[in-house]
Write a protein that holds these residues in place. Structure first.
Motif, short mmCIF file in Angstrom:
data_model
loop_
_atom_site.label_atom_id
_atom_site.label_comp_id
_atom_site.label_asym_id
_atom_site.label_seq_id
_atom_site.Cartn_x
_atom_site.Cartn_y
_atom_site.Cartn_z
N GLU A 1 6.76 -16.03 6.14
CA GLU A 1 5.70 -16.64 5.29
C GLU A 1 5.60 -18.27 5.63
O GLU A 1 4.61 -18.67 5.79
N SER B 1 11.15 -12.10 5.44
CA SER B 1 9.73 -12.13 5.07
C SER B 1 9.43 -13.47 4.58
O SER B 1 8.25 -14.13 4.80
N LEU C 1 12.17 -11.08 13.25
CA LEU C 1 11.76 -9.71 12.19
C LEU C 1 11.95 -8.46 13.22
O LEU C 1 11.85 -7.41 12.40
N ARG D 1 2.96 -11.22 10.84
CA ARG D 1 2.55 -10.95 9.51
C ARG D 1 2.66 -9.22 9.19
O ARG D 1 3.24 -9.00 8.25
N SER E 1 6.54 -8.70 9.19
CA SER E 1 6.79 -9.24 7.60
C SER E 1 6.51 -8.48 6.49
O SER E 1 7.16 -8.32 5.45
N ASN E 2 5.24 -7.90 6.60
CA ASN E 2 4.70 -7.06 5.56
C ASN E 2 5.44 -5.71 5.36
O ASN E 2 5.28 -5.06 4.27
N LYS F 1 10.50 -6.48 -0.19
CA LYS F 1 10.20 -8.04 -0.71
C LYS F 1 11.39 -8.87 -0.85
O LYS F 1 11.19 -10.15 -0.95
#
Length: 128
Positions: free
Chosen positions: A82, A78, A120, A65, A68-69, A73
């Motif tokens: 999710e 990402s 990631l 997370r 990813s954050n 966007k």
């Protein structure tokens, strides 16, 4: 102070995402759990294995997370993260059982989360 303690409730997983993952022993455990077709263990042993893998899966998910954050966007990684995190949350919500199947499901989850974390954290090649 003797006889007192403080309960820390980290609802957002901020502490977990900052702790380094001790990956090697869990990878060995995952390999051992998935390599065994039907080991003859007691239910409490399976429960302990599943519990260890559950805790580690939650820690990996916090790292996924966090990474990813940090992505833009419009980065497809990402969006995939999710999906993986939603699936992980659903699988972690299933109560633990003292069975080989439960331990193996948690082992597969740990493996999937590490795969996602590796995606990631991989350096993308620069566009020419």
């Amino acid at each position: 102070m003797s006889g007192t303690h403080i309960v820390l409730h980290d609802t957002h997983g901020l502490i977990e995402e900052q702790l380094p993952l001790d990956r090697a022993p869990y990878e060995v455990l995952v390999t051992a759990v998935l390599a065994s077709k039907d080991p003859d263990l007691e239910p409490r042993d399976y429960e302990q294995i599943a519990l260890q893998l559950t805790g580690h899966a939650r820690a990996i998910a916090a790292h996924v997370r966090h990474h990813s954050n940090a992505l833009p966007k419009n980065d497809g990684r990402s969006a995939l993260a999710e999906i993986v995190l939603r699936e992980a949350a659903a699988r972690l919500s299933v109560p633990l059982q003292g069975t080989a199947r439960c331990a193996q499901n948690r082992a597969r989850l740990v493996r999937a989360l590490y795969t996602q974390l590796d995606r990631l954290t991989a350096v993308l090649p620069t566009a020419l």
